[in-house]
Design an enzyme around this catalytic site. Structure first.
Site, PDB file in Angstrom:
ATOM      1  N   HIS A 158       0.840  -1.206   0.000  1.00 30.18           N
ATOM      2  CA  HIS A 158       0.000   0.000   0.000  1.00 30.18           C
ATOM      3  C   HIS A 158       0.873   1.254   0.000  1.00 30.18           C
ATOM      4  O   HIS A 158       0.685   2.169  -0.830  1.00 30.18           O
ATOM      5  CB  HIS A 158      -0.898  -0.015   1.243  1.00 30.18           C
ATOM      6  CG  HIS A 158      -1.765   1.197   1.389  1.00 30.18           C
ATOM      7  ND1 HIS A 158      -3.145   1.133   1.370  1.00 30.18           N
ATOM      8  CD2 HIS A 158      -1.471   2.520   1.565  1.00 30.18           C
ATOM      9  CE1 HIS A 158      -3.643   2.351   1.517  1.00 30.18           C
ATOM     10  NE2 HIS A 158      -2.639   3.202   1.655  1.00 30.18           N
ATOM     11  N   GLU A 159       1.834   1.310   0.912  1.00 32.36           N
ATOM     12  CA  GLU A 159       2.689   2.496   1.002  1.00 32.36           C
ATOM     13  C   GLU A 159       3.631   2.600  -0.195  1.00 32.36           C
ATOM     14  O   GLU A 159       3.979   3.700  -0.633  1.00 32.36           O
ATOM     15  CB  GLU A 159       3.487   2.472   2.311  1.00 32.36           C
ATOM     16  CG  GLU A 159       2.637   2.425   3.578  1.00 32.36           C
ATOM     17  CD  GLU A 159       1.583   3.523   3.633  1.00 32.36           C
ATOM     18  OE1 GLU A 159       1.829   4.626   3.096  1.00 32.36           O
ATOM     19  OE2 GLU A 159       0.505   3.278   4.202  1.00 32.36           O
ATOM     20  N   HIS A 214      -6.058   8.216  -2.420  1.00 31.82           N
ATOM     21  CA  HIS A 214      -6.537   6.904  -2.856  1.00 31.82           C
ATOM     22  C   HIS A 214      -7.547   7.052  -3.991  1.00 31.82           C
ATOM     23  O   HIS A 214      -8.644   6.490  -3.957  1.00 31.82           O
ATOM     24  CB  HIS A 214      -7.182   6.149  -1.681  1.00 31.82           C
ATOM     25  CG  HIS A 214      -6.250   5.965  -0.521  1.00 31.82           C
ATOM     26  ND1 HIS A 214      -6.481   6.544   0.714  1.00 31.82           N
ATOM     27  CD2 HIS A 214      -5.086   5.294  -0.428  1.00 31.82           C
ATOM     28  CE1 HIS A 214      -5.496   6.210   1.540  1.00 31.82           C
ATOM     29  NE2 HIS A 214      -4.634   5.459   0.871  1.00 31.82           N
ATOM     30  N   CYS A 229      -1.170   4.318  57.279  1.00 30.80           N
ATOM     31  CA  CYS A 229      -0.266   4.334  56.137  1.00 30.80           C
ATOM     32  C   CYS A 229      -0.321   2.974  55.451  1.00 30.80           C
ATOM     33  O   CYS A 229      -0.132   1.941  56.109  1.00 30.80           O
ATOM     34  CB  CYS A 229       1.157   4.649  56.573  1.00 30.80           C
ATOM     35  SG  CYS A 229       2.369   4.494  55.234  1.00 30.80           S
ATOM     36  N   HIS A 259       4.145  12.374  55.125  1.00 34.30           N
ATOM     37  CA  HIS A 259       4.636  11.103  55.670  1.00 34.30           C
ATOM     38  C   HIS A 259       5.123  10.173  54.550  1.00 34.30           C
ATOM     39  O   HIS A 259       6.212   9.586  54.639  1.00 34.30           O
ATOM     40  CB  HIS A 259       3.520  10.428  56.468  1.00 34.30           C
ATOM     41  CG  HIS A 259       3.828   9.022  56.869  1.00 34.30           C
ATOM     42  ND1 HIS A 259       4.565   8.702  58.000  1.00 34.30           N
ATOM     43  CD2 HIS A 259       3.536   7.818  56.284  1.00 34.30           C
ATOM     44  CE1 HIS A 259       4.690   7.391  58.094  1.00 34.30           C
ATOM     45  NE2 HIS A 259       4.064   6.834  57.069  1.00 34.30           N
TER      46      HIS A 259
END
Length: 351
Positions: free
Chosen positions: A115-116, A139, A329, A344
């Site tokens: 395609h490319e 296209h 914690c 903390h």
């Protein structure tokens, strides 16, 4: 008279009617390469054979083929480069997407390469005036003529658009939500999804229309996790902000099954679309909390100071509690005042 895409396509197709010895040799090489049933293919070797077989040997001197790890929106692109001295186009790069093609069938890689290569062929043969076609993507009739001829000749499936929507969407991890009227409008519901951290703005072709018809502000609601290198580069302030986000995720709301939304029933999620903008979840209504849970320890909801942090699904995920409430914690299990938990975490447990 300049050569058109149709002219160049017909010239290439004519060579297939009576192939030269070089084309016959290239065809046999392609068959040998593809007969091993290996899942991967050497695109550079294959490109050389296709150049001789389908493109009159015009591509090799000017076209470079390479894999691109950053190409996530399309399977391949045909990129032109200018000579810095003359300012004219002289070379072409065919970039193949590593993310989108590495897990796809080998045939998808081959079809994308062809395609490319067709685009590159037209740029070279038409003196860089490759027709953009009716849809503006290049296209047009010439592209379709040559793509169909090559597909029929080699049993390929060269399409105009790929269908790798799931793969493309998986890389769109940066998400923004608009707070304006378009948030309630299909098909996108005010959501923009991108693979790059580029916020919606004036560079988008639709921005002026959005400003005129909606005027809302986009806020980022989702992003990928930082890499180790990115985390190491954060400042102390930025790290503290990320720790706050972590804490917010540990504080969550538990609802009774009968809890009702203000103004209606709970939102139903809507699947995200696969386009650059995608549909989001429903309306941003808020849910009234029945119980606040911090790290799975229930706290009297009468002691909370409600403040909602609304997410894309409209539900309240976070409630801020009074400063004198202690939280545990999650790393060392120490009881710490909620107002000082970020400090903390930064001091005793840096990321």
């Amino acid at each position: 008279m300049p050569v058109t895409d149709e002219d160049a396509a017909l010239e290439a197709i004519t060579t297939l009617e009576t192939p030269s010895p070089a084309q016959q040799k290239a065809l046999q090489s392609v068959k040998d390469t593809l007969s091993n049933d290996e899942p991967f293919v050497d695109i550079h070797e294959l490109f050389g054979y296709y150049d001789v077989l389908y493109f009159r040997g015009l591509l090799a001197p000017r076209v470079e083929v390479l894999w691109s790890p950053r190409l996530t929106l399309c399977a391949g692109i045909c990129e032109l480069s200018k000579d810095p001295t003359s300012g004219k186009f002289t070379r072409i790069r065919l970039k193949m997407s590593t993310p989108l093609l590495q897990y796809r069938p080998r045939s998808d890689t081959i079809n994308t390469l062809l395609h490319e290569a067709i685009h590159a062929y037209f740029f070279i043969t038409t003196s860089w005036k490759h027709s953009r076609g009716d849809d503006g993507t290049g296209h047009g009739v010439g592209f379709q003529l040559l793509a169909d001829a090559i597909s029929n000749h080699g049993n390929y499936e060269i399409t105009i658009y790929h269908t790798f929507h799931d793969e493309v969407d998986s890389y769109r991890t940066h998400v923004w939500q608009c707070d304006g009227p378009c948030r309630q409008q299909p098909p996108f519901f005010g959501v923009v999804k991108r693979s790059m951290n580029r916020a919606p703005g004036k560079g988008d072709y639709w921005w002026a229309k959005h400003e005129a018809e909606c005027g809302g502000t986009y806020t980022k609601i989702q992003e990928p996790e930082l890499t180790k290198k990115q985390r190491d580069a954060l400042s102390k302030k930025e790290r503290a902000g990320r720790q706050k986000n972590k804490l917010d995720s540990w504080v969550k709301v538990q609802d009774k099954p009968t809890a009702q939304l203000e103004g209606g029933t709970s939102d139903q999620p809507i699947d995200l679309d696969n386009e650059d903008q995608a549909s989001s979840r429903g309306q941003g209504t808020k849910r009234r909390a029945e119980t606040l849970v911090v790290d799975d320890v229930a706290i009297d909801p009468g002691r909370k100071r409600p403040k909602a942090d609304s997410r894309d699904n409209g539900e309240v995920d976070v409630l801020i509690v009074d400063e004198n409430i202690l939280v545990e914690c999650p790393i060392c299990s120490m009881q710490v005042a909620e107002s000082t938990i970020n400090e903390h975490l930064d001091v005793l447990h840096p990321p």
